[in-house]
Design an enzyme around this catalytic site. Structure first.
Site, mmCIF file in Angstrom:
data_model
loop_
_atom_site.group_PDB
_atom_site.id
_atom_site.type_symbol
_atom_site.label_atom_id
_atom_site.label_comp_id
_atom_site.label_asym_id
_atom_site.label_seq_id
_atom_site.Cartn_x
_atom_site.Cartn_y
_atom_site.Cartn_z
ATOM 1 N N ARG A 1 -7.565 10.585 2.085
ATOM 2 C CA ARG A 1 -6.922 9.661 1.137
ATOM 3 C C ARG A 1 -7.552 9.759 -0.252
ATOM 4 O O ARG A 1 -7.020 9.189 -1.207
ATOM 5 C CB ARG A 1 -7.041 8.230 1.651
ATOM 6 C CG ARG A 1 -6.273 7.986 2.947
ATOM 7 C CD ARG A 1 -6.714 6.686 3.607
ATOM 8 N NE ARG A 1 -6.448 5.530 2.774
ATOM 9 C CZ ARG A 1 -7.023 4.334 2.945
ATOM 10 N NH1 ARG A 1 -7.939 4.168 3.912
ATOM 11 N NH2 ARG A 1 -6.706 3.324 2.154
ATOM 12 N N ASP B 1 -9.847 -6.304 -0.780
ATOM 13 C CA ASP B 1 -9.194 -5.607 0.314
ATOM 14 C C ASP B 1 -8.798 -6.673 1.336
ATOM 15 O O ASP B 1 -9.156 -7.855 1.206
ATOM 16 C CB ASP B 1 -10.159 -4.584 0.928
ATOM 17 C CG ASP B 1 -9.432 -3.436 1.623
ATOM 18 O OD1 ASP B 1 -8.232 -3.578 1.910
ATOM 19 O OD2 ASP B 1 -10.075 -2.404 1.882
ATOM 20 N N HIS C 1 -12.450 -1.588 8.585
ATOM 21 C CA HIS C 1 -11.555 -2.395 9.400
ATOM 22 C C HIS C 1 -12.271 -2.867 10.661
ATOM 23 O O HIS C 1 -11.888 -3.870 11.265
ATOM 24 C CB HIS C 1 -10.319 -1.592 9.800
ATOM 25 C CG HIS C 1 -9.423 -1.235 8.659
ATOM 26 N ND1 HIS C 1 -9.642 -0.135 7.874
ATOM 27 C CD2 HIS C 1 -8.307 -1.846 8.171
ATOM 28 C CE1 HIS C 1 -8.699 -0.058 6.950
ATOM 29 N NE2 HIS C 1 -7.882 -1.082 7.099
ATOM 30 N N ASP D 1 0.867 -1.171 0.000
ATOM 31 C CA ASP D 1 0.000 0.000 0.000
ATOM 32 C C ASP D 1 0.903 1.220 0.000
ATOM 33 O O ASP D 1 1.501 1.541 1.030
ATOM 34 C CB ASP D 1 -0.886 0.033 1.252
ATOM 35 C CG ASP D 1 -2.062 -0.920 1.156
ATOM 36 O OD1 ASP D 1 -2.798 -0.836 0.167
ATOM 37 O OD2 ASP D 1 -2.234 -1.745 2.066
ATOM 38 N N LYS E 1 -8.861 1.628 -5.941
ATOM 39 C CA LYS E 1 -9.608 1.105 -4.795
ATOM 40 C C LYS E 1 -10.487 2.219 -4.216
ATOM 41 O O LYS E 1 -10.211 3.404 -4.439
ATOM 42 C CB LYS E 1 -8.646 0.543 -3.745
ATOM 43 C CG LYS E 1 -7.660 1.557 -3.144
ATOM 44 C CD LYS E 1 -6.693 0.857 -2.203
ATOM 45 C CE LYS E 1 -5.793 1.872 -1.500
ATOM 46 N NZ LYS E 1 -4.769 1.216 -0.669
ATOM 47 N N HIS E 2 -11.614 1.878 -3.587
ATOM 48 C CA HIS E 2 -12.140 0.576 -3.171
ATOM 49 C C HIS E 2 -13.498 0.406 -3.830
ATOM 50 O O HIS E 2 -14.455 1.071 -3.418
ATOM 51 C CB HIS E 2 -12.280 0.512 -1.668
ATOM 52 C CG HIS E 2 -11.048 0.910 -0.918
ATOM 53 N ND1 HIS E 2 -10.663 2.232 -0.749
ATOM 54 C CD2 HIS E 2 -10.104 0.160 -0.295
ATOM 55 C CE1 HIS E 2 -9.547 2.280 -0.032
ATOM 56 N NE2 HIS E 2 -9.170 1.041 0.253
ATOM 57 N N ARG F 1 4.415 3.261 3.963
ATOM 58 C CA ARG F 1 4.745 2.083 4.761
ATOM 59 C C ARG F 1 6.175 2.077 5.299
ATOM 60 O O ARG F 1 6.443 1.453 6.317
ATOM 61 C CB ARG F 1 4.550 0.816 3.921
ATOM 62 C CG ARG F 1 3.117 0.513 3.555
ATOM 63 C CD ARG F 1 2.263 0.209 4.770
ATOM 64 N NE ARG F 1 0.931 -0.260 4.425
ATOM 65 C CZ ARG F 1 -0.069 -0.358 5.291
ATOM 66 N NH1 ARG F 1 0.108 0.005 6.550
ATOM 67 N NH2 ARG F 1 -1.250 -0.788 4.910
#
Length: 984
Positions: free
Chosen positions: A180, A297, A223, A112, A210-211, A120
């Site tokens: 984002r 995902d 999440h 990601d 995405k998404h 990351r």
């Protein structure tokens, strides 16, 4: 099959051309569906291997995480890919090589990386968040960002980037997408997401939108739970799904499906989009015609795990049309259940083969048929190329959005009328925002903690009473909606308490935070930079002062005051911009390495204890650096705002701008006899010399007169009739910290100049004498005090407030770099008092010497010269006058000089560096000046180069000539040309 129409799946995926319109672009990797390597490998694979290829497992590149579980998944389940989470680039590269070596079939390495590797990985490039990119009007930069991110990830051994986020965010409370997203306008999101994707895919990094079908209008984090999108099919087509459909048409290589429930597309309330054939197979693949890679995902998110067991969810995901499943909680169970589903014909073997064929075709496109390990050498350097840093800066710059600019307040003008306070709310130490503002004008900085009480804010407001301009930076905000985006009641309270002040507010955070700061709409100016870092702080200050243009547009609706697409364009004015060398196509590593080396050569050989260097090209400061210390005892390092005695650079800093202005006003004529302005010369041998001759050092005047030595008695001591250690009404000309001169002696000095013997030949001879008289002439012609005239007409409007005579009067000693230990005349270490003896006897104020300045402020005046009289939106001097003063005046007499300005040696380009002045490559059009204390300024209009070098080479003694012997200044100067000609 229960859900999937196998025949239709085969038609869409295997025979792509029959289901995609001629206008639709297919992903490039599909060209390899029938590559011999793909066919051969697929024919050799067992069912277990084929099923293993459909899973992506997670890995961490932090030192505290063992790779053993990943290696076990590679050995036991022969997984198709790895997704790396947090860690470092070197460790990730090492693990990538280890994992690839352990795998029989090359692995897809995914990550990601929404704003680049830094999403990351530590110590890697960090591009702006997508909300900021949504504000940018110059879309080509986003493609360049995508290309660079592609290069970085491929260098790191990564093949798939789960980016860009293509959701249309229209919910300020969205806890998982929000900043984002590119914003609220579907077309803007689609365009920018595809530019980002194209940049990556053009360097063979698979981009994944995405998404799907759109996660933007949610207030639940998938999440943690299952968000529900309740919009109609019409609305979904027009908004949420619009970017995905457009990106499919334009060849996006991958799509990630979301763990969200969309009743208008899937009636089953327990079936997330990621597990829904109606959404993936029927909508994305069949209707939209998508033939690329479909990824889920992360399957460990609660949007799935609260509803299904890992194996059950894996089977549903594959039946829905996903090609690869990411981070299944129990891989062994998932593989077992998928295998069972195949054997029981719940999932056909043809489907498994088609998924695998696409995966292998992608691997072929990525070059994994001839696997190469990641080269670990110079990895960190390659990932952090300066050109990448330039793109980051430009993206931030182009995103800055002005939402309020009442009465065209920005860019700030008439700096001389402003007493400015810059507050950083939320930070307790000086910020990059404040520091950058101080480069443009003298400011006072105030800091206040984020949780300040009303009483503390009231005290701050009391301290702000003397200021007529207040600039407020709102810092330390949250990008996410948590705790009202990190805003506090004190931020609103401060703005309300300053209701009667002219104020500019700069918000370093999410656009939605504007709605949480009551009264912010009352500001006279409002700047939004979407996030907080050193770059955004510096650029926001530069936007306020007009060294960069502002053209961002708000990508979301905030409230009734700040709406989608709001934004005010602000044109830049020609003030210096501060940036990195790559912006003018110069290599920062080359330039800084060479300049650092030369600067340190001088310090190490004790040519000077320290120095300041400033380089600007095209009005952009690309290097501004301080080296060494004030003195050789190394107690006080040279700082950026320290002041140097610039010696004879005073000639072009003090008297000259005033003379050019008076020339513009026709009050001063170059070819009029100097005696017209200075009657004392009438009836003498100097009566007919002109101001042009004096300014060009062609007037036959002696170079200098040792005025102080002429006032020694027969014992070699200063005459008490002229000098005293205590001041009174007559002895009021301060020469040093403890020495005062009879003011009547100034007239005696002028008489000495009048009576001095002329040189026998008319030729170029550098002389201080005429320049010592110019301040009095300027006062006579302007009707103003000389120092006041310069300050009011030049220094203060330019924001060059460290340019001053007699620095000891205006600045603390710690900010003034000392010059010589004068053991002959003044018997002290000179610090804040002019080094030149003659100028000191004029009270430190002369046309030949006496000015102190920092390199940064001196650059403003010199850049004005380089721009032929114009700076910061103001015309200070006429361009035709500048052309006259900067041309060689007497070339036939082998005199290279302009009017006060120095010029290169005639035919300088024929010289070697050792014999050239200034640099061999300096153009004949260039001009500047040197100073006895070790200073140098030079402007080259042909190449738009400004170079400033300030040092105190006379510390502790003027007898130190190493600065010249080492050729420091010409060598540095030539380095600038070498760097420019060399390019990136």
């Amino acid at each position: 099959m229960k859900y999937l129409n196998v025949a239709l799946f085969l038609i869409v995926t295997f025979c792509l051309s029959t289901s995609i319109s001629k206008a639709q672009k297919k992903p490039d990797f599909l060209d390899h569906l029938h590559d011999p390597w793909v066919d051969s490998l697929l024919n050799q694979m067992s069912l277990d291997q084929k099923i293993g290829q459909l899973f992506i497992v997670q890995a961490y590149s932090t030192e505290d995480k063992s790779p053993e579980s990943v290696l076990a998944d590679i050995r036991n389940n022969q997984v198709g890919g790895i997704i790396f989470m947090q860690g470092t680039a070197p460790r990730q590269a090492e693990l990538t090589n280890q994992f690839q070596e352990a795998s029989k079939i090359p692995l897809l390495i995914a990550i990601d990386g929404e704003w680049g590797p830094a999403f990351r990985l530590k110590d890697t490039p960090r591009y702006p968040v997508q909300m900021a990119l949504g504000a940018i009007q110059e879309d080509s930069l986003i493609y360049e960002m995508g290309r660079e991110i592609g290069e970085q990830f491929r260098r790191l051994g990564v093949h798939v980037n789960f980016a860009p986020v293509s959701d249309v965010n229209n919910n300020p409370d969205n806890p998982v997408i929000n900043y984002r997203s590119f914003g609220e306008n579907p077309e803007n999101v689609a365009r920018k997401a595809m530019l980002y994707a194209n940049g990556m895919q053009d360097v063979h990094l698979l981009a994944v939108a995405k998404h799907f079908p759109g996660h933007g209008d949610t207030n639940v984090d998938s999440h943690l739970g299952l968000p529900v999108i309740k919009h109609s099919l019409t609305r979904l087509n027009e908004v949420e799904m619009y970017p995905f459909k457009k990106m499919v048409q334009e060849g996006i290589g991958g799509v990630m499906t979301a763990h969200i429930q969309v009743p208008a597309l899937e009636p089953n309330p327990k079936l997330p989009a990621s597990l829904s054939p109606a959404i993936i197979q029927q909508r994305l693949i069949n209707e939209f015609g998508f033939g690329g890679m479909v990824f889920t995902d992360a399957m460990n998110m609660h949007g799935v795990t609260k509803l299904y067991q890992p194996g059950e969810a894996a089977v549903l995901a594959l039946k829905a049309g996903n090609d690869m499943l990411e981070i299944v909680p129990d891989l062994d169970e998932a593989v077992m259940d998928v295998t069972k589903a195949v054997r029981e014909n719940e999932i056909s073997m043809e489907e498994i083969d088609l998924h695998c064929r696409k995966i292998l075709a992608l691997k072929k496109w990525l070059g994994l048929d001839s696997l190469k390990t990641v080269d670990l050498s110079n990895l960190q350097q390659d990932l952090n190329k300066p050109t990448y840093k330039l793109t980051q800066r430009l993206l931030h710059e182009k995103s800055i959005t002005a939402l309020i600019n009442r009465d065209n307040l920005m860019p700030l003008q008439r700096l001389d009328t402003l007493r400015t306070a810059v507050i950083s709310f939320g930070r307790t130490t000086e910020t990059a925002f404040q520091k950058m503002a101080s480069r443009y004008q003298r400011i006072d900085g105030f800091n206040i903690k984020k949780e300040a009480t009303n009483a503390e804010i009231d005290e701050l407001v009391r301290q702000l009473a003397p200021y007529n301009m207040v600039i407020i930076g709102i810092h330390n905000l949250n990008l996410s909606p948590t705790r009202n985006y990190g805003t506090t009641p004190g931020m609103s309270y401060l703005i309300k308490q300053l209701r009667d002040k002219t104020k500019i507010v700069s918000v370093f955070g999410n656009a939605y935070a504007l709605d949480k700061i009551d009264g912010i709409e009352t500001a006279n100016g409002l700047i939004l930079s979407y996030q907080e870092n050193t770059i955004t702080e510096e650029l926001s200050a530069q936007a306020i002062y007009g060294s960069i243009a502002v053209d961002g547009r708000l990508p979301v609706n905030v409230n009734a005051y700040f709406r989608l697409n709001d934004g005010i364009s602000i044109q830049k004015v020609d003030r210096l911009k501060y940036t990195i060398p790559e912006e003018v196509k110069v290599s920062s590593s080359y330039l800084e390495r060479r300049i650092d080396s030369i600067a340190m050569l001088g310090i190490n050989d004790k040519a000077y204890p320290g120095c300041q260097v400033l380089i600007a090209i095209d009005g952009k400061v690309i290097l501004s650096k301080s080296y060494g210390y004030h003195t050789y005892d190394k107690q006080e390092p040279v700082l950026e705002d320290d002041l140097y005695d610039i010696a004879s650079v005073t000639k072009v800093t003090g008297a000259l701008p005033a003379l050019i202005r008076l020339y513009d006003e026709r009050k001063f004529k170059l070819d009029m006899p100097f005696s017209f302005y200075w009657p004392a010369f009438r009836g003498t041998d100097k009566e007919k010399m002109t101001s042009r001759q004096i300014l060009a050092h062609q007037a036959r005047l002696k170079p200098w007169i040792p005025f102080w030595q002429n006032e020694l008695n027969k014992n070699g001591n200063l005459r008490s009739a002229v000098f005293r250690e205590t001041p009174d009404q007559e002895f009021n000309i301060r020469v040093s910290s403890h020495l005062y001169m009879d003011h009547n002696n100034i007239n005696h000095m002028y008489d000495e100049i009048k009576d001095s013997q002329l040189l026998t030949r008319t030729k170029y001879t550098y002389s201080d004498l005429g320049f010592m008289i110019f301040p009095k002439i300027i006062e006579e012609l302007s009707g103003e005090n000389y120092e006041q005239y310069l300050a009011e007409n030049f220094y203060q409007p330019l924001g060059a407030t460290t340019i001053t005579y007699n620095a000891y009067k205006h600045f603390p000693e710690r900010r003034i770099v000392p010059t010589e230990q004068d053991d002959n005349f003044r018997h002290e270490l000179l610090r804040g008092y002019v080094h030149d003896e003659g100028a000191s006897m004029l009270g430190g104020v002369s046309g030949n010497a006496g000015i102190f300045s920092s390199a940064n402020d001196l650059a403003k005046l010199m850049q004005m010269y380089l721009q032929f009289g114009h700076y910061g939106g103001v015309t200070y001097l006429d361009s035709t006058s500048m052309a006259e003063f900067t041309r060689v005046q007497y070339p036939r007499n082998e005199n290279r000089r302009g009017l006060a300005f120095d010029k290169p040696y005639i035919d300088n380009y024929k010289n070697t560096l050792e014999n050239a002045f200034p640099a061999v490559s300096a153009s004949p059009e260039s001009f500047g000046h040197t100073g006895f204390t070790g200073t140098f300024v030079w402007m080259d209009p042909k190449y738009n180069i400004l170079f400033i070098f300030l040092s105190n080479r006379v510390y502790p003694t003027r007898n130190n000539n190493k600065l010249s012997r080492l050729n420091i200044r010409p060598a540095m100067h030539q380095t600038i040309y070498d760097a420019l000609f060399r390019g990136l």
